[in-house]
Design a protein around this motif. Structure first.
Motif, short mmCIF file in Angstrom:
data_model
loop_
_atom_site.label_atom_id
_atom_site.label_comp_id
_atom_site.label_asym_id
_atom_site.label_seq_id
_atom_site.Cartn_x
_atom_site.Cartn_y
_atom_site.Cartn_z
N GLU A 39 18.00 7.09 -6.16
CA GLU A 39 16.67 6.73 -5.87
C GLU A 39 15.65 7.20 -7.00
OE1 GLU A 39 14.94 4.68 -4.09
OE2 GLU A 39 13.36 5.48 -4.98
N THR A 47 9.46 0.03 -0.35
CA THR A 47 8.31 -0.57 -0.15
C THR A 47 7.30 -0.05 1.03
OG1 THR A 47 9.40 -2.96 -0.29
CG2 THR A 47 7.49 -2.69 0.98
N TRP A 48 7.91 0.74 2.04
CA TRP A 48 7.34 1.45 3.08
C TRP A 48 6.64 2.70 2.58
CZ3 TRP A 48 5.90 -2.35 6.26
CH2 TRP A 48 6.71 -3.24 6.27
N ASN A 74 4.56 -8.06 9.83
CA ASN A 74 4.44 -9.42 10.45
C ASN A 74 5.50 -9.90 11.13
OD1 ASN A 74 6.25 -9.93 8.45
ND2 ASN A 74 4.68 -10.02 6.87
N VAL A 123 18.71 4.38 -12.30
CA VAL A 123 19.82 3.93 -12.78
C VAL A 123 19.52 3.13 -14.12
CG1 VAL A 123 21.64 2.21 -12.47
CG2 VAL A 123 21.15 3.85 -10.67
P1 FAD Z 1 12.50 -1.60 -1.52
O1 FAD Z 1 11.97 -1.23 -0.42
O2 FAD Z 1 12.04 -2.13 -2.59
O3 FAD Z 1 13.41 -0.33 -1.86
C1 FAD Z 1 14.13 -0.39 -3.30
C2 FAD Z 1 14.34 1.05 -3.90
O4 FAD Z 1 15.21 1.05 -4.90
C3 FAD Z 1 13.19 1.77 -4.11
O5 FAD Z 1 13.11 2.89 -3.22
C4 FAD Z 1 13.23 1.77 -5.59
O6 FAD Z 1 12.54 3.09 -5.84
C5 FAD Z 1 14.56 1.93 -5.70
N1 FAD Z 1 15.08 1.59 -7.18
C6 FAD Z 1 14.70 0.42 -7.75
N2 FAD Z 1 15.34 0.34 -9.09
C7 FAD Z 1 15.79 1.50 -9.06
C8 FAD Z 1 16.84 2.23 -10.21
N3 FAD Z 1 16.91 1.49 -11.29
N4 FAD Z 1 17.42 3.24 -9.97
C9 FAD Z 1 17.09 3.98 -8.69
N5 FAD Z 1 16.44 3.38 -7.86
C10 FAD Z 1 15.81 2.23 -7.98
N6 FAD Z 1 9.68 -6.88 5.90
C11 FAD Z 1 9.63 -6.81 7.13
O7 FAD Z 1 10.84 -6.67 7.70
N7 FAD Z 1 8.61 -6.75 7.93
C12 FAD Z 1 7.07 -6.85 7.34
O8 FAD Z 1 6.33 -6.74 8.04
C13 FAD Z 1 7.04 -6.66 5.67
N8 FAD Z 1 6.27 -6.68 5.40
C14 FAD Z 1 5.72 -6.40 3.88
C15 FAD Z 1 4.97 -6.35 3.33
C16 FAD Z 1 4.64 -6.30 1.85
C17 FAD Z 1 3.41 -5.97 1.17
C18 FAD Z 1 5.92 -6.17 0.94
C19 FAD Z 1 5.99 -6.28 -0.47
C20 FAD Z 1 7.22 -6.46 1.75
C21 FAD Z 1 7.34 -6.72 3.07
N9 FAD Z 1 8.35 -6.73 3.73
C22 FAD Z 1 8.41 -6.72 5.24
C23 FAD Z 1 9.53 -6.95 3.26
C24 FAD Z 1 10.04 -5.52 2.67
O9 FAD Z 1 10.06 -5.37 1.38
C25 FAD Z 1 11.73 -5.24 3.34
O10 FAD Z 1 11.42 -5.01 4.77
C26 FAD Z 1 12.44 -4.20 2.72
O11 FAD Z 1 11.67 -3.01 2.95
C27 FAD Z 1 13.10 -4.33 1.38
O12 FAD Z 1 14.00 -3.18 1.20
P2 FAD Z 1 14.86 -2.98 -0.03
O13 FAD Z 1 15.57 -1.66 0.13
O14 FAD Z 1 15.27 -4.20 -0.35
O15 FAD Z 1 13.75 -2.75 -1.09
#
Ligand code: FAD
Length: 449
Positions: A39, A47-48, A74, A123
């Motif tokens: 991480e 995102t959160w 949402n 990474v």
């Molecule tokens: P992320 O939450 O982006 O996590 C990715 C992680 O990977 C991050 O911690 C980042 O630091 C890490 N990372 C990235 N690159 C590297 C690297 N090279 N090396 C090491 N670590 C790395 N979803 C819902 O279900 N309900 C909602 O109401 C909702 N509202 C949203 C509102 C907004 C404004 C946004 C932007 C998104 C919303 N979403 C919502 C979608 C939300 O993004 C997903 O729910 C979910 O949090 C995505 O998770 P993820 O793990 O795929 O990505």
């Protein structure tokens, strides 16, 4: 394979997807060694995790957060959660983003994930290596950087990699002829935190996706005059005061005026892009052959697996989905591939499957840039993975409740987040409005599911 014959899996990212991947790997100690979760930041939740700053972190890396201060979800918590871990009972259906972060921390506590996360570690490269006796004759070298300025580099070898790096941090700005001539403030929703700095201003907001609509409502509350410019069918529900609709902006004239598709013009103080994000997999070795073209990441079998390197899994790239349960299903499917309970088709068969799937979607009139938007097709996709992997599908109420929320949102974007849902059993649920009045379920959804 590791010394004890268990598969070593690297997980990139400790957002909701990466945590879910780790939770499932840890539940199968018989087959999998404890995972390593890399991480980039100091926190779980991706995102959160709300970040007031915009621009770059102290170490010069770009800020990955796109959350705004007052965001409430949402999707109702009853279907937003992972199916095996509910949000706290006392919370309303639509929670503030701080509650989602707390929820993810509780998920980490409950499934004992913390010790497996390497914080502050980015990474930098993921490279396939041919090995004798590895999973499918393949292993992965993962090089990560840590230390204060991320200058300390370490390489570790794994049997498989789950890429969970998210895709809401690299702003996509469409090419609009003359954009450089715009003289007001140009910004992307990635850098939007709260409405106050835009109070009383004239704003053209491009994009009527969920963030665009949310931000238009926030701007209305601070008396901004908003033109919501978008290419969808005109919204028919009541709009917030001070918000009017327009077709997409097609060009910027020499004096900085914006011109819309219907020839009308506006010269706002702010031009705000709510146009989404780019996918980036900069760390992935080019020879893996995963490409991003017009917002499509391909070739990936079941939107997850590059046929030539089937021990790499790109989790969570689908859009217009219910993310947490989707990660839950994809993670279990990945485990079923790695433990052999689902036998992947041959490389050629997977390539064919991808080609047919994309051709079928194009045949239904879906543009390349929308192929990853599963929308209502996500339920059949989830069920298919559960069937192939031989694990439990989502409870039956899930799709119906989620799709109904979409209908309520389309009818009344101003109030749908005041509704509260109750799940009654595996099939049934009910919903009440702010005044405690039970609402009728949308007929269209009843028929469709
Ligand atoms: P992320 O939450 O982006 O996590 C990715 C992680 O990977 C991050 O911690 C980042 O630091 C890490 N990372 C990235 N690159 C590297 C690297 N090279 N090396 C090491 N670590 C790395 N979803 C819902 O279900 N309900 C909602 O109401 C909702 N509202 C949203 C509102 C907004 C404004 C946004 C932007 C998104 C919303 N979403 C919502 C979608 C939300 O993004 C997903 O729910 C979910 O949090 C995505 O998770 P993820 O793990 O795929 O990505």
């Amino acid at each position: 394979m590791s010394g004890l014959g268990k598969l070593r899996v690297a997980v990139i990212g400790a957002g909701a997807a990466g945590l879910c991947a780790a939770r499932h790997l840890l539940s199968r100690r018989d087959t999998f060694a404890t995972p390593v979760v890399y991480e980039l930041t100091k926190n779980i939740g991706g995102t959160w995790v709300y970040e007031e700053r915009v621009g770059c972190y102290d170490n010069g890396l770009p800020i990955h957060r796109s959350m705004y201060r007052d965001l409430r979800t949402n999707i109702p918590k009853e279907v937003m959660s992972f199916p095996d871990f509910t949000f706290a009972k006392h919370l309303p259906s639509f929670v503030h983003h701080t509650e989602v972060r707390k929820y993810l921390e509780q998920y980490c506590d409950h499934f004992c994930l913390w010790d497996h996360i390497q914080f502050g570690t980015s990474v930098a490269s993921v490279t396939p290596v041919d090995v004798k006796g590895g999973w499918n004759g393949l292993a992965w070298d993962v090089t990560s950087n840590d230390g204060v300025d991320h200058s300390k580099s370490t390489t570790e070898r794994f049997d498989a990699v789950m890429v969970c790096n998210g895709h809401f941090y690299d702003p996509y700005i469409p090419a609009i002829p003359g954009l450089e001539k715009f003289k007001g403030r140009l910004m992307h929703s990635h850098d939007y935190r709260s409405a106050e700095p835009l109070a009383g201003k004239s704003v053209v907001l491009l994009g009527a996706g969920l963030s665009g609509l949310d931000i238009a409502m926030e701007l209305s509350n601070v008396d901004a005059q908003v033109i919501l410019s978008h290419g969808q069918r005109p919204l028919t529900c009541p709009l917030p005061p001070g918000v009017q609709q327009a077709p997409p902006v097609t060009s910027v004239l020499d004096d900085g005026t914006l011109e819309f598709k219907n020839g009308e013009r506006a010269k706002p103080e702010v031009f705000l892009f709510c146009t989404g994000y780019n996918f980036t997999f900069a760390f992935l070795d080019k020879k893996v052959g995963v490409k991003v073209q017009e917002h499509l990441v391909w070739p990936l079998y079941k939107f997850l697996i590059p046929p030539a390197y089937p021990s790499l899994f790109i989790v969570g790239i689908c859009r217009a989905i219910c993310p947490f349960p989707h990660f839950h299903i994809q993670s279990q499917f990945v485990l079923s591939v790695l433990d052999g309970s689902f036998r992947l088709p041959s490389r050629e068969e997977m390539v064919k499957d991808i080609e047919l799937d994309i051709a079928a979607r194009c045949g239904r009139g879906i543009a390349t840039r929308h192929i990853l938007k599963l929308d209502s097709e996500q339920w059949a996709y989830n069920d298919e993975l559960a069937h192939l992997g031989g694990f439990k599908a989502l409870p039956r109420y899930w799709s119906n409740l989620y799709e109904s929320n979409k209908v309520f949102r389309a009818r009344d974007m101003l109030n749908y987040k005041t509704y509260n849902y109750t799940v009654l059993d595996n099939m049934e649920w009910k919903v009440h409005d702010l005044h405690g009045q039970q609402l009728q379920k949308p007929l269209a959804v009843k028929k469709q599911m």
